[in-house]
Write a protein that holds these residues in place. Structure first.
Motif, PDB file in Angstrom:
ATOM      1  N   LYS A 145      -7.642  -7.824  -3.259  1.00 52.42           N
ATOM      2  CA  LYS A 145      -8.849  -7.007  -3.144  1.00 52.42           C
ATOM      3  C   LYS A 145      -8.586  -5.889  -2.151  1.00 52.42           C
ATOM      4  N   SER A 146      -9.003  -4.682  -2.520  1.00 47.08           N
ATOM      5  CA  SER A 146      -8.821  -3.540  -1.626  1.00 47.08           C
ATOM      6  C   SER A 146     -10.157  -3.060  -1.113  1.00 47.08           C
ATOM      7  N   LYS A 173       2.998   0.273   0.211  1.00 47.97           N
ATOM      8  CA  LYS A 173       4.434   0.272   0.527  1.00 47.97           C
ATOM      9  C   LYS A 173       5.136  -0.964  -0.031  1.00 47.97           C
ATOM     10  N   LEU A 174       4.447  -2.121   0.006  1.00 51.60           N
ATOM     11  CA  LEU A 174       5.027  -3.366  -0.509  1.00 51.60           C
ATOM     12  C   LEU A 174       4.859  -3.503  -2.023  1.00 51.60           C
ATOM     13  N   LYS A 175       4.109  -2.544  -2.624  1.00 55.11           N
ATOM     14  CA  LYS A 175       3.845  -2.553  -4.069  1.00 55.11           C
ATOM     15  C   LYS A 175       3.258  -3.901  -4.506  1.00 55.11           C
ATOM     16  N   LEU A 176       2.231  -4.329  -3.760  1.00 52.73           N
ATOM     17  CA  LEU A 176       1.614  -5.616  -4.050  1.00 52.73           C
ATOM     18  C   LEU A 176       0.769  -5.551  -5.306  1.00 52.73           C
ATOM     19  N   GLU A 177       0.840  -6.614  -6.082  1.00 53.74           N
ATOM     20  CA  GLU A 177       0.009  -6.769  -7.276  1.00 53.74           C
ATOM     21  C   GLU A 177      -0.070  -8.263  -7.599  1.00 53.74           C
ATOM     22  N   THR A 223      -3.156  -3.584   5.840  1.00 51.91           N
ATOM     23  CA  THR A 223      -3.685  -2.249   5.582  1.00 51.91           C
ATOM     24  C   THR A 223      -3.393  -1.845   4.134  1.00 51.91           C
ATOM     25  N   ASN A 224      -4.199  -0.958   3.627  1.00 47.15           N
ATOM     26  CA  ASN A 224      -3.960  -0.444   2.272  1.00 47.15           C
ATOM     27  C   ASN A 224      -2.612   0.272   2.199  1.00 47.15           C
ATOM     28  N   ASP A 225      -2.214   0.920   3.287  1.00 54.30           N
ATOM     29  CA  ASP A 225      -0.918   1.588   3.329  1.00 54.30           C
ATOM     30  C   ASP A 225       0.205   0.560   3.145  1.00 54.30           C
TER      31      ASP A 225
END
Length: 137
Positions: A17-18, A46-50, A40-42
């Motif tokens: 969740k963002s 950067k980690l390309k989370l999904e 953080t959203n940044d």
């Protein structure tokens, strides 16, 4: 990568969740352990989370609070387990907690061990905030 964190676990993101600044990643380590992490959203970008991505989770042993029985708190992570080993030091003790086939480590004061009457085999809850979790992709 080597770290000093005593709790290094691997799992899969099952929810993401963002918000405006912070995202919450929920990571399933095993059927017995699900960990929430605030980043953080940044960092999420950067980690390309999904959802579905394999990820590693770090939690310092000193960030874990132990309770006997479930404790109602604002901390997102409350994991039930059984004390597997107690290693007493001069001031603090290392508590190894069996959670299914995994082990968590908590460092607490010797007086806390005494006050909680911690013994090998007793049930405890390992509690820590989602902001205490570090994710590694």
């Amino acid at each position: 990568m080597k770290t000093s964190a005593r709790n290094e676990l691997s799992g899969k993101i099952i929810d993401l969740k963002s918000g405006g600044v912070i995202s919450e990643a929920v990571v399933e380590i095993s059927k017995d352990i699900v960990i929430s992490a605030n980043i953080t959203n940044d960092s999420k970008d950067k980690l390309k989370l999904e959802v579905g991505k394999e990820i590693s989770v770090l939690v310092k042993s000193s960030s874990i609070i132990l309770a006997k029985g479930e404790l109602l708190s604002s901390a997102r992570n409350n994991i039930k387990g059984t004390v597997k080993e107690i290693i007493k030091g001069a001031v603090n003790s290392e508590i190894l907690i069996a959670v299914g086939d995994k082990t968590l480590c908590a460092i607490v004061t010797n007086s806390s061990v005494d006050n909680l009457e911690l013994t090998v085999g007793c049930e405890v809850c390992a509690i820590f905030k989602a902001s205490s979790v570090i994710l590694i992709a």
